[in-house]
Design an enzyme around this catalytic site. Structure first.
Site, mmCIF file in Angstrom:
data_model
loop_
_atom_site.group_PDB
_atom_site.id
_atom_site.type_symbol
_atom_site.label_atom_id
_atom_site.label_comp_id
_atom_site.label_asym_id
_atom_site.label_seq_id
_atom_site.Cartn_x
_atom_site.Cartn_y
_atom_site.Cartn_z
ATOM 1 N N SER A 45 0.834 -1.204 0.000
ATOM 2 C CA SER A 45 0.000 0.000 0.000
ATOM 3 C C SER A 45 0.866 1.251 0.000
ATOM 4 O O SER A 45 0.607 2.204 -0.753
ATOM 5 C CB SER A 45 -0.929 -0.001 1.219
ATOM 6 O OG SER A 45 -1.775 -1.125 1.187
ATOM 7 N N TYR A 108 -12.800 -5.324 -4.189
ATOM 8 C CA TYR A 108 -14.064 -4.792 -4.699
ATOM 9 C C TYR A 108 -15.241 -5.687 -4.318
ATOM 10 O O TYR A 108 -16.106 -5.283 -3.573
ATOM 11 C CB TYR A 108 -14.032 -4.552 -6.212
ATOM 12 C CG TYR A 108 -15.246 -3.787 -6.704
ATOM 13 C CD1 TYR A 108 -15.365 -2.427 -6.449
ATOM 14 C CD2 TYR A 108 -16.274 -4.423 -7.394
ATOM 15 C CE1 TYR A 108 -16.489 -1.721 -6.876
ATOM 16 C CE2 TYR A 108 -17.392 -3.732 -7.834
ATOM 17 C CZ TYR A 108 -17.502 -2.375 -7.565
ATOM 18 O OH TYR A 108 -18.598 -1.683 -7.984
ATOM 19 N N TYR A 134 -2.540 -10.667 3.258
ATOM 20 C CA TYR A 134 -2.525 -9.269 3.681
ATOM 21 C C TYR A 134 -3.943 -8.891 4.109
ATOM 22 O O TYR A 134 -4.859 -8.873 3.288
ATOM 23 C CB TYR A 134 -2.045 -8.420 2.503
ATOM 24 C CG TYR A 134 -1.820 -6.946 2.754
ATOM 25 C CD1 TYR A 134 -1.959 -6.354 4.006
ATOM 26 C CD2 TYR A 134 -1.439 -6.131 1.689
ATOM 27 C CE1 TYR A 134 -1.732 -4.997 4.192
ATOM 28 C CE2 TYR A 134 -1.210 -4.773 1.859
ATOM 29 C CZ TYR A 134 -1.360 -4.211 3.114
ATOM 30 O OH TYR A 134 -1.140 -2.875 3.287
ATOM 31 N N LYS A 163 0.168 -10.465 7.187
ATOM 32 C CA LYS A 163 0.360 -9.079 7.622
ATOM 33 C C LYS A 163 -1.003 -8.550 8.038
ATOM 34 O O LYS A 163 -1.952 -8.539 7.248
ATOM 35 C CB LYS A 163 0.933 -8.201 6.510
ATOM 36 C CG LYS A 163 1.056 -6.735 6.949
ATOM 37 C CD LYS A 163 1.411 -5.801 5.805
ATOM 38 C CE LYS A 163 1.466 -4.356 6.315
ATOM 39 N NZ LYS A 163 1.703 -3.386 5.227
#
Length: 303
Positions: A45, A108, A134, A163
């Site tokens: 990110s 999404y 993640y 994570k």
């Protein structure tokens, strides 16, 4: 392979026209390695993975792999909107020479745990590399459930860890309880620096950190202190938290992190893909943040 210690989620420096600044990326990656980090995480990110096409992603990863020169492992972000896109990015990462991949669930659409499980298995099949899942529900609005993490730990040995970019330690402890009884080697790392001590005391392995681009020395020392059980962890954590407001320089946080890094000379400029020329207000806020920040060498018990 185990994800443990401090792994910076690399910023992606850009030129004035918004192109990838490969020399600056090389300098940043090499500097972080020299400062004692345990691994590098490009295209997460913090690295603006959503903004780069396949060719650019390959170039970013190749630059980081060359800069690291096998001194530390590379965990490459490969997330995409769909499973097919994520697998394509995973193949590119494998060809670039990374050591493992980091993947969000499908983005999404909100889908079942079974569908997300199949997604991560597909990524492992496509890359032939270890996979770290993640969890970032603040952006995906779809948390990875403890039942899913348990199933991954039990049934899919190629998934080596998670994570957790989550706001509470209870989620971390629940993830540990769901995975470690079956896989003592299953890595759990936090994505938020304020949770590092509590998460590691609970049994987590460390952090994948955006702030590490800006204040790597403080975070390397904090993670080492907590891991070693040293009594100076509180002073070190206080020093890190004194800089935590860099996340408030902008919304979203990436341009602010880049502006803070630029203000301290960590990268040449604060450009990011959604605003190639950074807003003056962000630059001014970052300059003000940097102006009142004490260098780590001047902080009590930090250097």
């Amino acid at each position: 392979m185990r994800i443990s210690g401090l792994w910076p989620a690399l910023l992606t420096p850009l030129t004035e026209d918004g192109s990838i600044d490969h020399p600056a990326l090389t300098t940043l990656a090499k500097d972080l390695v020299l400062r004692g980090i345990d691994g590098l995480v490009p295209l997460g990110s913090t690295g603006e993975f959503t903004e780069f096409n396949a060719q650019e992603r390959r170039a970013i990863l190749e630059t980081v792999v060359i800069a690291a020169d096998r001194r530390v492992p590379i965990l490459a972000g490969v997330s995409g909107l769909s499973t097919a896109e994520t697998c394509d990015h995973g193949r590119i990462a494998a060809e670039a020479g990374v050591d493992a991949v980091l993947a969000l669930p499908p983005v999404y659409w909100k889908v079942s745990d079974d569908r997300i499980f199949d997604h991560f298995v597909s990524v492992a099949d496509a890359t032939d590399l270890p996979v770290v899942v993640y969890d970032f529900p603040g952006l995906t609005a779809q948390p990875l459930t403890t039942a899913l993490l348990e199933r991954l730990a039990v049934e899919e040995p190629r998934v080596i860890g998670a994570k957790l970019t989550v706001r509470d330690v209870m989620t971390v402890t629940a993830a540990l309880g769901a995975t470690r009884p079956y896989r003592p080697d299953f890595s759990i790392v936090t994505g938020f620096e304020d949770l590092i001590p509590a998460a590691m005391w609970a049994g987590a392995d460390g952090a994948i950190s955006g702030m590490a681009n800006v204040i790597p020395d403080e975070l390397v020392m904090l993670v080492a202190s907590v891991k070693e059980g040293r009594p100076d962890w509180a002073e070190l954590h206080h020093a890190v938290m004194a800089d935590f407001d860099m996340y408030g320089i902008s919304a979203p946080a990436i341009p602010g992190l880049k502006a803070a890094a630029a203000a301290l000379g960590r990268i040449p400029r604060a450009n990011w893909r959604l605003d190639a020329g950074p807003e003056k207000s962000v630059l001014d806020a970052a300059a003000a943040w940097a102006a009142v920040r004490q260098p780590s060498s001047e902080r009590k018990d930090v250097a």
